[in-house]
Design a protein around this motif. Structure first.
Motif, PDB file in Angstrom:
ATOM      1  N   PRO A 178      13.032 -55.304   0.902  1.00 37.25           N
ATOM      2  CA  PRO A 178      14.217 -54.483   1.167  1.00 37.25           C
ATOM      3  C   PRO A 178      15.332 -54.630   0.157  1.00 37.25           C
ATOM      4  CG  PRO A 178      14.047 -56.302   2.737  1.00 37.25           C
ATOM      5  CD  PRO A 178      12.753 -56.261   1.994  1.00 37.25           C
ATOM      6  N   ARG A 184       8.500 -46.398   0.079  1.00 36.71           N
ATOM      7  CA  ARG A 184       9.736 -46.868   0.704  1.00 36.71           C
ATOM      8  C   ARG A 184      10.875 -46.705  -0.298  1.00 36.71           C
ATOM      9  NH1 ARG A 184      13.283 -50.685   0.421  1.00 36.71           N
ATOM     10  NH2 ARG A 184      12.173 -51.690  -1.294  1.00 36.71           N
ATOM     11  N   ASP A 208      19.888 -48.677   9.232  1.00 39.29           N
ATOM     12  CA  ASP A 208      18.957 -49.003   8.149  1.00 39.29           C
ATOM     13  C   ASP A 208      19.007 -47.896   7.095  1.00 39.29           C
ATOM     14  OD1 ASP A 208      16.605 -49.299   6.543  1.00 39.29           O
ATOM     15  OD2 ASP A 208      15.695 -50.488   8.129  1.00 39.29           O
ATOM     16  N   THR A 259      16.918 -47.116   4.804  1.00 39.17           N
ATOM     17  CA  THR A 259      15.594 -46.889   4.230  1.00 39.17           C
ATOM     18  C   THR A 259      15.044 -45.529   4.635  1.00 39.17           C
ATOM     19  OG1 THR A 259      15.142 -49.250   4.349  1.00 39.17           O
ATOM     20  CG2 THR A 259      13.255 -47.797   4.039  1.00 39.17           C
ATOM     21  N   TRP A 304      11.279 -43.421   4.365  1.00 40.59           N
ATOM     22  CA  TRP A 304       9.853 -43.571   4.101  1.00 40.59           C
ATOM     23  C   TRP A 304       9.224 -42.195   3.882  1.00 40.59           C
ATOM     24  CZ3 TRP A 304       7.602 -48.488   4.053  1.00 40.59           C
ATOM     25  CH2 TRP A 304       8.391 -49.524   4.573  1.00 40.59           C
ATOM     26  N   ARG A 336      12.550 -42.047   8.764  1.00 38.28           N
ATOM     27  CA  ARG A 336      13.678 -42.911   8.457  1.00 38.28           C
ATOM     28  C   ARG A 336      13.330 -44.336   8.871  1.00 38.28           C
ATOM     29  NH1 ARG A 336      19.067 -42.604  10.848  1.00 38.28           N
ATOM     30  NH2 ARG A 336      18.935 -44.796  10.242  1.00 38.28           N
ATOM     31  N   GLY A 337      14.021 -45.281   8.279  1.00 38.77           N
ATOM     32  CA  GLY A 337      13.758 -46.672   8.596  1.00 38.77           C
ATOM     33  C   GLY A 337      14.510 -47.144   9.828  1.00 38.77           C
ATOM     34  N   GLY A 354       6.602 -48.286   8.451  1.00 39.72           N
ATOM     35  CA  GLY A 354       6.904 -49.642   8.021  1.00 39.72           C
ATOM     36  C   GLY A 354       5.684 -50.366   7.513  1.00 39.72           C
TER      37      GLY A 354
END
Length: 345
Positions: free
Chosen positions: A50, A79, A92, A94, A96, A116-117, A123
């Motif tokens: 991350p 990611r 978060d 992140t 994806w 979305r993370g 994940g």
């Protein structure tokens, strides 16, 4: 490999090409960056990082049925961190993205997923290994024993991947340089999976066997500002040797690098002057002229081959379009592989 980075343009719409292709030459302030001398650690590094801006888990498979018909399969999870913050849940930062494709000599099918993370929609966990976006999955008790599944309205597949071969660390112990200015990534691969499973096409199910190559890479600023696209080759020769090579096309000159892999998994990094790449034929695909046949030679390792697309129309019309598909290798070595090409306008 590095050249999978093009797909992140859609996630960074504010980035200009002047910052490097798809914004990948943008300043990495606030993010972690690779450094020379770092030691990769497994299984930890099979998981997500991350602190870095971008990373992927990327599988390409060369398959055939009992009649000898050839197929290619791609499974990819990307990611991307939109900000250099490490928060959880809905905070978060992140994003994806998943890509999948199934290629035959006559057809090229593909699909895309976005997530979305922080909410469990996508994940990666390192051990037991699991990478997923919605119901698309790459998982197993170890990195050497995986199942791979994906489905769209047109196709699906369920494949089993196994390998007892060592992981391959590209560059200098996994530190892979991408430009004369020193941009780099951490990069390793498992290029020696044996594959067995089923493809489900519109005409019905097909049992297949073959080989697969898994690429793992992460970075925060892997390109220089003038790099405009790339050509990436993963080749498995019938004598057991393998070759990874990439060409990052710049405004003034091209940066070329690669790895020679023996049948025992021993590696030799290859420099730009050791790899000769020449387009031999082009195909107009989606109004772009794409090189779909190449000459590649590595004189030091007695490689002088021609690389030809199994399906010249293997265009990924995803959020950011690119060409990717299986290839055949002929010449003083024979085999199969995959080719990815980005940045052709």
């Amino acid at each position: 490999m590095i050249v999978k980075l093009s797909m992140f343009l859609m996630l960074f719409p504010f980035m200009a090409v002047a910052q490097g292709f798809a914004g990948l030459g943008q300043d990495a302030e606030g993010f972690d960056v690779p450094f020379k001398g770092h030691t990769l650690t497994f299984p930890k590094d099979h998981g997500a990082h991350p602190g870095f801006r971008i990373e992927w888990w990327y599988v390409t498979a060369n398959l055939s049925d009992d009649t000898g018909s050839q197929y290619g399969v791609q499974w990819t999870l990307f990611r991307s961190a939109l900000r250099p913050l490490r928060q959880s849940g809905w905070q978060d930062p992140t994003v994806w993205m998943g890509h999948t494709a199934l290629t035959t000599p006559e057809h090229h099918f593909f699909g895309e997923r976005l997530a979305r993370g922080g909410i469990g929609q996508a994940g990666v966990t390192p051990a037991p290994f699991s990478a997923w976006i919605d119901e698309w999955q790459l998982q197993g008790p170890t990195f050497q024993d995986l199942s791979m599944t994906a489905a769209t309205e047109e196709f699906s597949y369920n494949l089993q991947l196994t390998s007892q071969d060592p992981l391959i660390l590209h560059g200098e112990n996994g530190y892979s340089v991408k430009s004369e200015q020193g941009q780099a990534s951490y990069y390793y691969a498992q290029p020696a999976y044996q594959v067995r499973g089923t493809l489900n096409l519109p005409a019905g199910p097909i049992a297949v066997t073959g080989t697969a190559w898994l690429d793992r890479e992460w970075s925060s600023q892997p390109l220089s500002a003038d790099q405009t696209g790339w050509d990436w080759f993963s080749l498995s020769f019938n004598d057991g040797t393998r070759l990874m090579a990439f060409q990052l096309r710049g405004e003034k000159f091209d940066f070329i690098s690669g790895t020679w892999i023996t049948e025992k998994g021993e590696t030799t990094p290859l420099k730009s002057n050791e790899i000769l790449l020449t387009p031999l034929a082009t195909t107009v695909v989606s109004e772009r002229e794409i090189p779909t046949q190449w000459s590649l030679s590595v004189p030091e390792h007695q490689v002088d081959v021609t690389i030809s697309a199994i399906n010249r129309e293997a265009w990924m019309e995803t959020s950011f379009p690119y060409w990717e598909g299986p290839v055949n290798v002929t010449g003083n070595r024979t085999g199969v592989g995959y080719l990815e090409m980005t940045g052709y306008e």
